[in-house]
Design a protein around this motif. Structure first.
Motif, PDB file in Angstrom:
ATOM      1  N   THR A   1    -107.901 -12.006   7.727  1.00  0.00           N
ATOM      2  CA  THR A   1    -107.263 -11.997   9.056  1.00  0.00           C
ATOM      3  C   THR A   1    -107.673 -10.752   9.844  1.00  0.00           C
ATOM      4  OG1 THR A   1    -105.371 -13.200   8.161  1.00  0.00           O
ATOM      5  CG2 THR A   1    -105.048 -12.075  10.261  1.00  0.00           C
ATOM      6  N   LEU A   2    -107.774  -9.610   9.166  1.00  0.00           N
ATOM      7  CA  LEU A   2    -108.177  -8.383   9.857  1.00  0.00           C
ATOM      8  C   LEU A   2    -109.590  -8.490  10.397  1.00  0.00           C
ATOM      9  CD1 LEU A   2    -106.757  -5.495   7.622  1.00  0.00           C
ATOM     10  CD2 LEU A   2    -105.786  -6.497   9.693  1.00  0.00           C
ATOM     11  N   GLU A   3    -110.483  -9.068   9.634  1.00  0.00           N
ATOM     12  CA  GLU A   3    -111.867  -9.254  10.102  1.00  0.00           C
ATOM     13  C   GLU A   3    -111.897 -10.154  11.334  1.00  0.00           C
ATOM     14  OE1 GLU A   3    -113.901  -8.910   5.647  1.00  0.00           O
ATOM     15  OE2 GLU A   3    -114.121 -10.746   6.846  1.00  0.00           O
ATOM     16  N   GLU A   4    -111.107 -11.210  11.305  1.00  0.00           N
ATOM     17  CA  GLU A   4    -111.057 -12.123  12.445  1.00  0.00           C
ATOM     18  C   GLU A   4    -110.461 -11.431  13.662  1.00  0.00           C
ATOM     19  OE1 GLU A   4    -109.218 -15.841  11.520  1.00  0.00           O
ATOM     20  OE2 GLU A   4    -108.949 -16.383  13.635  1.00  0.00           O
ATOM     21  N   LEU A   5    -109.417 -10.604  13.445  1.00  0.00           N
ATOM     22  CA  LEU A   5    -108.796  -9.879  14.549  1.00  0.00           C
ATOM     23  C   LEU A   5    -109.780  -8.914  15.192  1.00  0.00           C
ATOM     24  CD1 LEU A   5    -106.344  -8.945  16.233  1.00  0.00           C
ATOM     25  CD2 LEU A   5    -105.753  -7.391  14.361  1.00  0.00           C
ATOM     26  N   GLN A   6    -110.532  -8.182  14.370  1.00  0.00           N
ATOM     27  CA  GLN A   6    -111.481  -7.217  14.907  1.00  0.00           C
ATOM     28  C   GLN A   6    -112.551  -7.900  15.754  1.00  0.00           C
ATOM     29  OE1 GLN A   6    -113.017  -4.602  11.922  1.00  0.00           O
ATOM     30  NE2 GLN A   6    -113.801  -3.134  13.402  1.00  0.00           N
ATOM     31  N   ARG A   7    -113.051  -9.042  15.275  1.00  0.00           N
ATOM     32  CA  ARG A   7    -114.062  -9.780  16.055  1.00  0.00           C
ATOM     33  C   ARG A   7    -113.470 -10.292  17.365  1.00  0.00           C
ATOM     34  NH1 ARG A   7    -115.121 -12.178  11.001  1.00  0.00           N
ATOM     35  NH2 ARG A   7    -114.028 -14.070  11.704  1.00  0.00           N
ATOM     36  N   SER A   8    -112.235 -10.799  17.298  1.00  0.00           N
ATOM     37  CA  SER A   8    -111.632 -11.424  18.479  1.00  0.00           C
ATOM     38  C   SER A   8    -111.269 -10.394  19.532  1.00  0.00           C
ATOM     39  CB  SER A   8    -110.387 -12.208  18.060  1.00  0.00           C
ATOM     40  OG  SER A   8    -110.718 -13.212  17.121  1.00  0.00           O
ATOM     41  N   LEU A   9    -110.881  -9.187  19.116  1.00  0.00           N
ATOM     42  CA  LEU A   9    -110.503  -8.162  20.086  1.00  0.00           C
ATOM     43  C   LEU A   9    -111.674  -7.790  20.983  1.00  0.00           C
ATOM     44  CD1 LEU A   9    -108.248  -5.738  17.977  1.00  0.00           C
ATOM     45  CD2 LEU A   9    -107.535  -7.183  19.890  1.00  0.00           C
TER      46      LEU A   9
ATOM     47  N   MET B   1    -101.824 -12.904  15.721  1.00  0.00           N
ATOM     48  CA  MET B   1    -102.328 -12.294  14.493  1.00  0.00           C
ATOM     49  C   MET B   1    -101.231 -11.537  13.756  1.00  0.00           C
ATOM     50  SD  MET B   1    -105.415 -13.098  13.818  1.00  0.00           S
ATOM     51  CE  MET B   1    -106.936 -13.722  14.542  1.00  0.00           C
ATOM     52  N   LEU B   2    -100.366 -10.858  14.498  1.00  0.00           N
ATOM     53  CA  LEU B   2     -99.253 -10.151  13.861  1.00  0.00           C
ATOM     54  C   LEU B   2     -98.332 -11.130  13.144  1.00  0.00           C
ATOM     55  CD1 LEU B   2     -98.297  -7.502  16.583  1.00  0.00           C
ATOM     56  CD2 LEU B   2     -99.347  -7.068  14.362  1.00  0.00           C
ATOM     57  N   MET B   3     -98.064 -12.266  13.787  1.00  0.00           N
ATOM     58  CA  MET B   3     -97.230 -13.281  13.154  1.00  0.00           C
ATOM     59  C   MET B   3     -97.907 -13.804  11.881  1.00  0.00           C
ATOM     60  SD  MET B   3     -94.346 -14.744  13.372  1.00  0.00           S
ATOM     61  CE  MET B   3     -93.884 -14.386  15.084  1.00  0.00           C
ATOM     62  N   ARG B   4     -99.204 -13.970  11.956  1.00  0.00           N
ATOM     63  CA  ARG B   4     -99.945 -14.449  10.783  1.00  0.00           C
ATOM     64  C   ARG B   4     -99.878 -13.443   9.649  1.00  0.00           C
ATOM     65  NH1 ARG B   4    -106.254 -16.254  11.395  1.00  0.00           N
ATOM     66  NH2 ARG B   4    -106.917 -16.104   9.217  1.00  0.00           N
ATOM     67  N   LEU B   5    -100.018 -12.143   9.964  1.00  0.00           N
ATOM     68  CA  LEU B   5     -99.931 -11.111   8.928  1.00  0.00           C
ATOM     69  C   LEU B   5     -98.538 -11.081   8.299  1.00  0.00           C
ATOM     70  CD1 LEU B   5    -101.918  -8.183  10.601  1.00  0.00           C
ATOM     71  CD2 LEU B   5    -102.669  -9.682   8.740  1.00  0.00           C
ATOM     72  N   LYS B   6     -97.499 -11.248   9.140  1.00  0.00           N
ATOM     73  CA  LYS B   6     -96.132 -11.313   8.623  1.00  0.00           C
ATOM     74  C   LYS B   6     -95.992 -12.472   7.637  1.00  0.00           C
ATOM     75  CE  LYS B   6     -92.791  -9.436  11.944  1.00  0.00           C
ATOM     76  NZ  LYS B   6     -91.618  -9.799  12.759  1.00  0.00           N
ATOM     77  N   GLN B   7     -96.527 -13.625   8.014  1.00  0.00           N
ATOM     78  CA  GLN B   7     -96.414 -14.811   7.167  1.00  0.00           C
ATOM     79  C   GLN B   7     -97.143 -14.609   5.837  1.00  0.00           C
ATOM     80  OE1 GLN B   7     -98.007 -17.560  10.053  1.00  0.00           O
ATOM     81  NE2 GLN B   7     -95.984 -18.340  10.610  1.00  0.00           N
ATOM     82  N   ILE B   8     -98.323 -13.999   5.905  1.00  0.00           N
ATOM     83  CA  ILE B   8     -99.079 -13.744   4.676  1.00  0.00           C
ATOM     84  C   ILE B   8     -98.328 -12.781   3.772  1.00  0.00           C
ATOM     85  CG2 ILE B   8    -101.192 -12.682   3.777  1.00  0.00           C
ATOM     86  CD1 ILE B   8    -102.624 -13.827   6.276  1.00  0.00           C
ATOM     87  N   CYS B   9     -97.697 -11.769   4.361  1.00  0.00           N
ATOM     88  CA  CYS B   9     -96.919 -10.814   3.565  1.00  0.00           C
ATOM     89  C   CYS B   9     -95.734 -11.511   2.890  1.00  0.00           C
ATOM     90  CB  CYS B   9     -96.426  -9.663   4.438  1.00  0.00           C
ATOM     91  SG  CYS B   9     -97.711  -8.476   4.897  1.00  0.00           S
ATOM     92  N   ASN B  10     -95.185 -12.527   3.525  1.00  0.00           N
ATOM     93  CA  ASN B  10     -94.101 -13.287   2.901  1.00  0.00           C
ATOM     94  C   ASN B  10     -94.631 -14.129   1.745  1.00  0.00           C
ATOM     95  OD1 ASN B  10     -92.133 -12.300   4.549  1.00  0.00           O
ATOM     96  ND2 ASN B  10     -91.932 -14.138   5.806  1.00  0.00           N
ATOM     97  N   HIS B  11     -95.596 -14.992   2.041  1.00  0.00           N
ATOM     98  CA  HIS B  11     -96.173 -15.881   1.019  1.00  0.00           C
ATOM     99  C   HIS B  11     -97.381 -16.590   1.636  1.00  0.00           C
ATOM    100  CE1 HIS B  11     -96.621 -18.847  -2.138  1.00  0.00           C
ATOM    101  NE2 HIS B  11     -95.678 -18.232  -2.842  1.00  0.00           N
ATOM    102  N   PRO B  12     -98.486 -16.698   0.913  1.00  0.00           N
ATOM    103  CA  PRO B  12     -99.650 -17.418   1.459  1.00  0.00           C
ATOM    104  C   PRO B  12     -99.324 -18.828   1.916  1.00  0.00           C
ATOM    105  CG  PRO B  12    -100.257 -16.246  -0.546  1.00  0.00           C
ATOM    106  CD  PRO B  12     -98.765 -16.127  -0.415  1.00  0.00           C
TER     107      PRO B  12
END
Length: 950
Positions: free
Chosen positions: A722-730, A745-756
């Protein structure tokens, strides 16, 4: 003549105003658990402390019955300090007990230790005020006294046990032990050296400092002031700074060996000269090293530069006859509200009377003209020097006299009077954010008594009697009386009690008191607007506490659609209370046509957005008085406060744009920036915290802990992707598109931290794939073993089911789930079951649906599975368990994934809460969309070493 005028300043032992008593800070030598000002108890029947030097050169403190008596508190502090060793004992004695009367042996060793502390002050690099707070500073090396000094000290030692073992080597060892103790205590304090020494005794803050001294010289008409720069090298036995002319430093520190000392001493002077051209000239010409005769204009110039000099680290000393280090100031004073107004509400008209005073005495018109014509900042008036700002005095006087003319013609509006009283005379005009020592408005007899009753309400005048089926706590009685007073004055009230302190019962009691005092006369109905999820709560509370009130819920959950459509003003006429939701308020314009006695908004943060339709609908309601109920009057910004007050008391805080300009002007103030705003809103806000034992003493403790979680390897891989995708998209987005991308992207990172599985949507939800589930199991197993109950909050509705399933396996029994799709009618049933059924071990709730209005005191554990990035919202959710009725201590677990955006946001949350605390209490939501790409990527970066479990 200048030198004569300054003789009292430079003479040894001149008072600095520093305390000569015991230390104001914590003792480095105090025993563990000891608190400042409360030394350990000591058995005085055993005697007093006595110093003893051992054959090995260790300095011990014994309690002996033949020892000379000393102050009990000092004796306890010294005994505790020396119990930790020679170094801590000497530190306590030499730094913390300066100025105290002690037996001869203690005085001698104190002189020895103080010699080190004074040398430390002279060696330390000078920090400007505020620079010291950045963190601990390295301890500068202080050279040992030369052999001749040590030999002289040995010869002057007083009689004491073990004096025969005192040698130069012993003194060197004691010096080293003292330096080690200071280094350890400084590191433990977490502050800089200046703050550390000042905590031991404020007088140490003056040693090693340059002082600029101003004195009056009445015998010289042409130059009525004298100036001299001095410096301090040590403290006297009475803990007073000893001053020497600054010129002496050039001689004392002559030579290359003392160059560093001289530079350190003069750094603040050089720093001050950078912002004061007149001082720079004095330094360049060498005049700074000599006494000087000064005119009033030069003294005035010096006064204007005091803040810059103090920021640079120079100590400024003013004539002893000047109060608080400043000359007297003429004040524009006014009295408002001598008599009761002609009518009630914000439009009530008050009297207003103006004068110009000096030390409480009214000045004549001629004296006022004399001050206004002053060409510089000082004027001699009535035998004393007066500080003058002619422009400010003239502007303020004109403004106040305009208000006086208005009051004489038609009366001063109540809202304007309150702004003047708070020092916020014209919201939005930065020039009128007046300092209280230049202008002051005081309340007259009627207004003074009214404000006193509002600021310290007494509940004796508000007893609902037997109509209330319950007992009000003392603070709740005070709240009812406060609401009664404000509504009686037709002013708005914000009851901002902490969650769980019973805002509902206070409002119901108010309605009962008003009906009781009406004595049978017809009263207009009241309207309550609340979130739809709380309507059943209000109905239950009315049935429980005030069944005699005629109340009706106007909402689809309690009323057929055809009755709602047919609802007319006549239907409300026979009611005490009409209850509806914010959404229904928008769909029923008839509610805006009724003249209500009271309009009450529950969870009033719902109107924090001024442009929202429900906010506009609420503000358009007609009412004699208005009440807002909220535990978070400042949730995200001061704009929330403005919006609530625009509903309660329209115009008191000006327009939104005026208020924004006004708060910006306040923020630029260096001292108590939000003081005027706090004073302005204080009469209309009642804020009590349940953690305040003066409010409620029988509520148990709440402990908040960070539950640190690791990522699984699957989580880490998805996070990195997700970080790689965020860096490219920015790199390819900007404006609104960029903000949307970041939020997604922040929402996606939150979701990943909860559970894949939350992000992938594969419905797997394996425990091994989520570090949070592993951590939740650890906590839940302990709760289950103790047969306790827990609440688990998540901001995601889709997570509630998997969490409930997982916890059901851990507890071996099913729990309950509540989220936004749970029917309003079922919520009360779920709450009741959780509170009363011992077989229900947990309750999983979505944060928005279950974070307000529910009482869930059966739980003693609260888990925030994922963090809502607003501490006020999280605190509201926690308060479902930590509220009145809770008998057990509450443990709050806040889940944070190590090495991820969650950990960095958690740190940002902790540092974000200062703004609203300055005015009320609460917190602000974190916004990342305005960050630069580089800053944003730093926040969301993945630290694999921290994130992955070894």
């Amino acid at each position: 003549m200048a030198a004569a005028a300054l003789a009292d300043v430079v003479s040894p032992g001149a008072s600095t105003g520093a305390s000569t008593g015991a230390s104001t800070g914590a003792s480095p030598g105090a025993s563990p658990g000891a608190s400042p000002g409360a030394p350990p108890a000591r058995d005085t029947t055993a005697g007093y402390p006595s110093l003893r030097l051992t054959p090995h050169g260790h300095l011990l403190c014994d309690i002996r019955d033949d020892a000379p008596p000393m102050d009990e508190a000092a004796a306890a502090r010294l005994a505790a300090a020396f119990a930790q060793g020679t170094g801590p004992g000497l530190l306590r004695l030499g730094a913390g007990e300066v100025g105290r009367v002690l037996p001869p042996a203690f005085v001698w060793w104190r002189s020895f230790a103080s010699r080190y502390i004074a040398a430390l002050c002279l060696q330390a690099p000078m920090q400007p005020p505020g620079g010291d707070a950045a963190g601990p500073t390295a301890l500068p090396a202080v050279p040992l006294p030369d052999p001749a000094e040590l030999a002289s000290l040995v010869l002057t030692a007083p009689m004491m046990t073990g004096a025969e073992y005192l040698t130069e080597d012993v003194l060197r060892a004691c010096w080293t032990a003292l330096q080690t103790a200071v280094a350890a205590a400084l590191a433990a304090s977490g502050t800089g050296l200046q703050a550390f020494l000042k905590a031991l005794n404020p007088a140490w803050n003056l040693v090693g400092r340059v002082h600029f001294n101003l004195a009056e010289n009445r015998r010289d008409a042409e130059a009525p002031f004298a100036f001299m720069a001095t410096y301090t090298t040590q403290l006297s036995a009475q803990a007073r700074a000893q001053h020497l002319p600054l010129g002496q430093a050039l001689r004392e520190y002559a030579g290359a060996a003392n160059k560093e000392k001289l530079l350190s001493l003069l750094v603040p002077v050089q720093r001050a000269a950078e912002t004061s051209p007149w001082l720079r000239q004095m330094v360049d010409d060498g005049e700074i090293y000599h006494p000087l005769r000064w005119s009033a204009a030069e003294a005035s110039r010096f006064l204007a530069s005091v803040p810059d000099m103090e920021r640079a680290g120079v100590v400024v000393r003013m004539p002893a006859t000047w109060r608080v280090g400043r000359p007297a100031r003429a004040q524009v004073t006014a009295t408002v509200g001598t008599r009761a107004p002609s009518k009630l509400g914000l439009d009530g008209l008050l009297d207003f009377n103006v004068a110009v005073t000096l030390d409480g005495e009214t000045l004549t018109e001629q004296e006022i003209r004399s001050l206004l014509s002053a060409t510089h900042g000082l004027a001699l008036l009535r035998g004393q020097w007066v500080e003058v700002d002619a422009e400010r005095l003239d502007r303020t006087l004109k403004q106040f006299r305009a208000a006086e003319e208005l009051a004489q013609a038609q009366g001063l509006p109540f809202a304007e009077a309150m702004r003047l009283l708070a020092g916020a005379s014209a919201i939005g005009d930065a020039a009128t954010v007046a300092a209280p020592d230049w202008a002051q408005v005081t309340a007259g007899p009627w207004l003074s008594e009214t404000l006193k009753a509002l600021r310290a309400p007494d509940g004796t005048g508000a007893d609902p009697g037997t109509e209330l089926k319950g007992t009000l706590r003392p603070y709740q009685k005070d709240g009812v009386q406060w609401l009664r007073l404000l509504s009686g004055l037709r002013l708005g009230a914000c009851l901002a009690d902490d969650m769980g302190l019973g805002k509902t019962i206070q409002v119901l009691s108010l309605l009962l008191v008003q009906r009781q005092q009406a004595d049978g006369a017809d009263l207009a109905p009241c309207l309550l607007v609340a979130p739809a999820s709380l309507l059943a709560n209000w109905a239950a509370e009315i049935e429980r506490f005030a069944p005699g009130l005629k109340a009706r819920i106007v909402h689809p959950s309690a009323m057929p659609a055809e009755q709602i459509k047919a609802f007319a003003p006549a239907d409300a006429a026979g009611l005490d209370l009409c209850i509806t939701s914010y959404g229904t308020l928008l769909r029923m314009p008839v509610l805006g046509e009724i003249a209500w006695r009271l309009v009450v908004l529950d969870e009033a943060q719902a109107i924090k957005n001024p442009s929202a339709k429900q906010t506009r609908a609420a503000k358009a309601l007609k009412a004699q008085a208005r009440i807002a109920l909220t535990g978070t009057p400042v949730e995200n910004s001061l704009g929330d406060l403005w919006s609530i007050f625009d509903f309660l008391n329209p115009g008191l805080l000006g327009s939104a744009k005026q208020f924004t300009r006004y708060t910006k002007a306040l923020a630029e103030r260096t001292e108590n920036p939000y003081g005027p705003l706090r004073e302005l809103v204080r009469p209309y806000i009642l804020r009590r915290m349940k953690t305040d034992r003066a409010v409620i003493a029988d509520l148990p403790d709440k402990t908040e802990v960070q539950a640190h979680c690791h990522l699984s390897r699957r989580q880490a891989a998805l996070y990195a992707e997700t970080l790689e995708e965020l860096q490219r998209s920015l790199e390819e987005s900007e404006g609104i598109q960029r903000k949307g991308l970041i939020l997604a992207m922040l929402m996606r990172l939150k979701q990943i931290c909860n559970h894949p599985s939350q992000w992938l949507g594969d419905d797997s939800w394996k425990e091994a794939d989520s570090g949070k589930l592993a951590r939740l199991r650890e906590i839940a197993e302990v709760v289950a073993e103790r047969q306790e109950k827990m609440l688990v909050f998540t901001q995601f509705r889709e997570v509630t089911g998997p969490l409930a399933s997982f916890l059901g396996e851990v507890f071996g029994r099913p729990g309950l789930v509540l989220h936004g799709e749970t029917q309003v009618k079922r919520r009360r049933e779920l709450v009741q079951r959780f509170q009363e059924d011992e077989t229900v071990p947990f309750f999983v709730l979505s944060l928005k649906a279950g974070g307000t209005g529910l009482t869930l005191t059966a739980a003693s554990h609260v888990v925030h599975f994922d963090r809502w990035w607003n501490p006020a919202v999280e605190n509201q959710a926690t308060d479902r368990a930590f509220r009145i009725g809770q008998k057990k201590n509450v443990l709050v677990h806040k889940f944070v994934c190590r090495g991820t955006v969650e950990e960095r946001i958690d740190a940002m949350i902790e540092s974000k809460q200062g703004l609203s605390q300055a005015v009320l209490a609460g917190g602000g939501e974190i916004s990342l969309t305005e960050m630069s790409d580089e800053a944003l990527l730093r926040v969301v970066a993945l630290d694999l070493n921290a994130a992955l479990k070894e």
